[in-house]
Design an enzyme around this catalytic site. Structure first.
Site, short mmCIF file in Angstrom:
data_model
loop_
_atom_site.label_atom_id
_atom_site.label_comp_id
_atom_site.label_asym_id
_atom_site.label_seq_id
_atom_site.Cartn_x
_atom_site.Cartn_y
_atom_site.Cartn_z
N TYR A 1 0.52 -1.25 -0.14
CA TYR A 1 0.01 0.02 0.00
C TYR A 1 0.93 1.36 0.15
CZ TYR A 1 -4.00 -2.99 1.09
OH TYR A 1 -5.02 -3.76 1.10
N LYS A 24 2.92 -15.14 3.61
CA LYS A 24 2.83 -16.08 2.46
C LYS A 24 4.32 -16.39 2.06
CE LYS A 24 0.18 -18.11 -0.79
NZ LYS A 24 -0.63 -19.03 -0.64
N ASP A 59 -3.84 -17.40 3.39
CA ASP A 59 -5.12 -17.95 2.73
C ASP A 59 -5.64 -19.01 3.94
OD1 ASP A 59 -2.56 -19.26 2.21
OD2 ASP A 59 -3.74 -20.26 0.52
N ASP A 102 -10.67 -6.79 8.64
CA ASP A 102 -11.99 -6.77 8.27
C ASP A 102 -12.86 -8.06 8.30
OD1 ASP A 102 -12.00 -3.98 7.88
OD2 ASP A 102 -11.47 -3.87 6.00
MG LIG Z 1 -4.84 -21.01 -1.18
MG LIG Z 2 -10.05 -2.53 5.55
#
Ligand SMILES: [Mg+2]
Ligand SMILES: [Mg+2]
Lengths: 361, 361
Positions: free
Chosen positions: B146, B195, B227, B255
């Site tokens: 970001y 990850k 994930d 979130d």
């Molecule tokens: Mg996956």
């Molecule tokens: Mg958010």
């Protein structure tokens, strides 16, 4: 019509579940007047045993010559199997990467279906999922952060790692087309997921998807930010039809979506590319610990075969027939052990395949 | 002890909810013998009305001189308010970015608490959440994808967008320390999410976190792929204590976690940096449509004040006292309209603050 399918049972429970999917396809052929021919191919540990690697170039070429690929699962017990004593590029899972790459598959579809009959296993409250839900996550498979350049450097003695997220408009356009094509065969709604309020790649994604949408006036396109989508999957999964997204977001959201169904063992998957040739396989693994005991659940593979009919062969009513047969069998109370519940009838792999095949036509 | 708090009520319901949090802090001060002094500051639309911008440099300097910052919410109705007719860098939300940057806050904590009394609003089945859950997502706030370099270029007529994800070991180390510090005040478990099977930045993240962990032998460290974490939040949220992760993963997971609680209006948040000075604010917005009606729920702000006591002032038992008072009031059946349910007693903003304050000490 006659279709030639590369049949790759693989390892563990792979052979049993592919056998049942072929049984169901045979019944479809009989009822609807199609012929499904198979090219039997080795991939995974079983190929290592014979050729010393998970997927030979010759096998890949044979798969390329078929109309589509039906895959069981590959791999063994990592701790115990000698399939993992060889160099990584030859191990079972490397075959999967090689075949996806060799077939140039860039679109992954993971359906998230809650069968009303299995809502007991769903982690969400019944009021949120009444009537079940049925959407797909379509994930770009070959670009983005997972395939970008990366490096770890040292600057003034401080380690620094850099990963790169790149998409060009062609990569986005081709997956977006699949997204809308799939939506046309479903409920004609595409929800494109990105982080366009921050990322350049997401802003390009959003603009190219909007462009592609113009060729599909019947499809309703909405955009959603990835963090909001992670919330909406929990709050109201029924709102979705096709979620179209890039590689990493798709990785996270498709896994979340599969867990929201509560029945990961029931979920099919498809990988598509530039042609009609697709790779169809269950989402689950090879489960070597239960192989050969006639207890594996063949439904994910059978539903993968249905997706093959729908997306590679455009056999809509035949695909519907398989999916309806699965629903019927579940409604009648038949269950393999992984989805067994009080008051239901437990059946094995073979019997489950028989029951589904019998209910076609 | 005496503490000096920058009080920034902001816009909309901000003033009402901050007023109630200060009422509760006053009671804490009385019972435990502390003095909380306030520096009243303007930020958001109310500052635009006076100074023409959301946060002046002078206001920021005053905030820096305090021991901590308690914030309500900023912003108005985007479509209607003339606060949005000025250049973006002066609008209400720009003040938030400016104060976070000015105070050098790099760690964001979002608690995900399911109060047993509010489990009706939780989207998960009761059997998964029995007894409630209580964990925090600690998100790195100033680095990663970001805040990386980004550009959109054209190569041979093809548009291409590139975003960059960068972390250096110092950025990771400082947030990891906060993660373990917070875990020491909680249940002493850190789950670091990355990850690492794909990204260089995640591999660096994992190794630095493991290094920091050595200084906290009492804290149990586990690693989880992002994930999988998106799945586990739905499957078994009770397993977590502190989820420690980078900016983008934290955006998505925090979130998702807040939605899993089902009571977003109840959630507090904290942003921390290099010193003990933190910024504490509810997760929800300024809700201009219900401002001044004495119906807003002050609990998220009151719980943010409790976090301030715990993390900025190390006042553990005082923080516990506020949290226990909130639980008591809920258990006694008092509800603001947003969490109102059958058979409960509806109360307004002021009364809710009174009830919580009365139950301290
Ligand atoms: Mg996956
Ligand atoms: Mg958010």
């Amino acid at each position: 019509m006659k279709y030639r399918i590369a049949s790759i049972p693989g390892d563990g429970i792979g052979p049993e579940i592919v056998r049942e999917a072929r049984k169901v396809l045979a019944k479809v052929g009989e009822v609807y007047g199609h012929t499904f021919e198979y090219e039997d191919l080795l991939m995974g540990g079983c190929s290592i045993d014979v050729y010393g690697e998970s997927l030979t170039d010759e096998t890949l070429e044979k798969a390329k010559g078929c109309d589509s690929v039906l895959l069981g699962a590959v791999g063994g017990n990592v701790g115990q199997s000698n399939w993992y004593q060889i160099e990584p590029s030859k191990r079972p899972e490397a075959g999967l990467l090689k075949i996806r790459k060799g077939l140039e598959l860039y679109a992954n579809i993971r359906p998230a279906i809650l069968f009303d009959e299995l809502s007991g296993a769903c982690p969400l409250k019944e009021e949120l999922t009444e009537g079940g839900f049925d959407f797909v996550v379509m994930r770009e498979l070959t670009g983005g952060l997972y395939f970008g350049e990366r490096k770890t450097i040292e600057e003034n003695g401080v380690k620094k790692a850099i990963d790169t997220l790149t998409y060009d408009e062609n990569e986005i356009r081709r997956i977006a087309k699949w997204g809308f094509d799939v939506a046309m065969k479903r409920n004609k709604k595409v929800c494109s997921v990105d982080k366009a309020n921050v990322l350049d790649s997401s802003r390009l994604w959003r603009s190219v998807v909007a462009e592609v949408a113009k060729d599909y006036p019947e499809v309703e396109l909405t955009n959603m930010l990835v963090d909001n989508c992670a919330m909406q999957l929990v709050r109201d999964p029924k709102q979705f039809d096709v979620i179209l997204t890039e590689n990493m977001f798709g990785d996270i959201l498709s896994d979340e979506a599969s867990m929201v169904t509560g029945s990961i063992g029931m979920l099919s998957s498809a990988s598509l590319g530039a042609t009609k040739l697709g790779l169809y396989e269950p989402s689950h693994g090879s489960a070597p610990d239960i192989a050969g005991q006639d207890i594996a659940n063949p439904i994910a593979t059978i539903l993968s075969a249905a997706m093959m009919l729908r997306y590679s062969f455009d056999l809509e009513k035949e695909a519907d027939a398989i999916e309806d047969a699965v629903k019927k069998v579940l409604a009648e109370g038949y269950r393999t052990v992984d989805i067994m519940d009080e008051g239901k009838t437990r059946v094995g792999t073979t019997k489950m395949g028989d029951l589904i095949a019998e209910r076609i036509g």
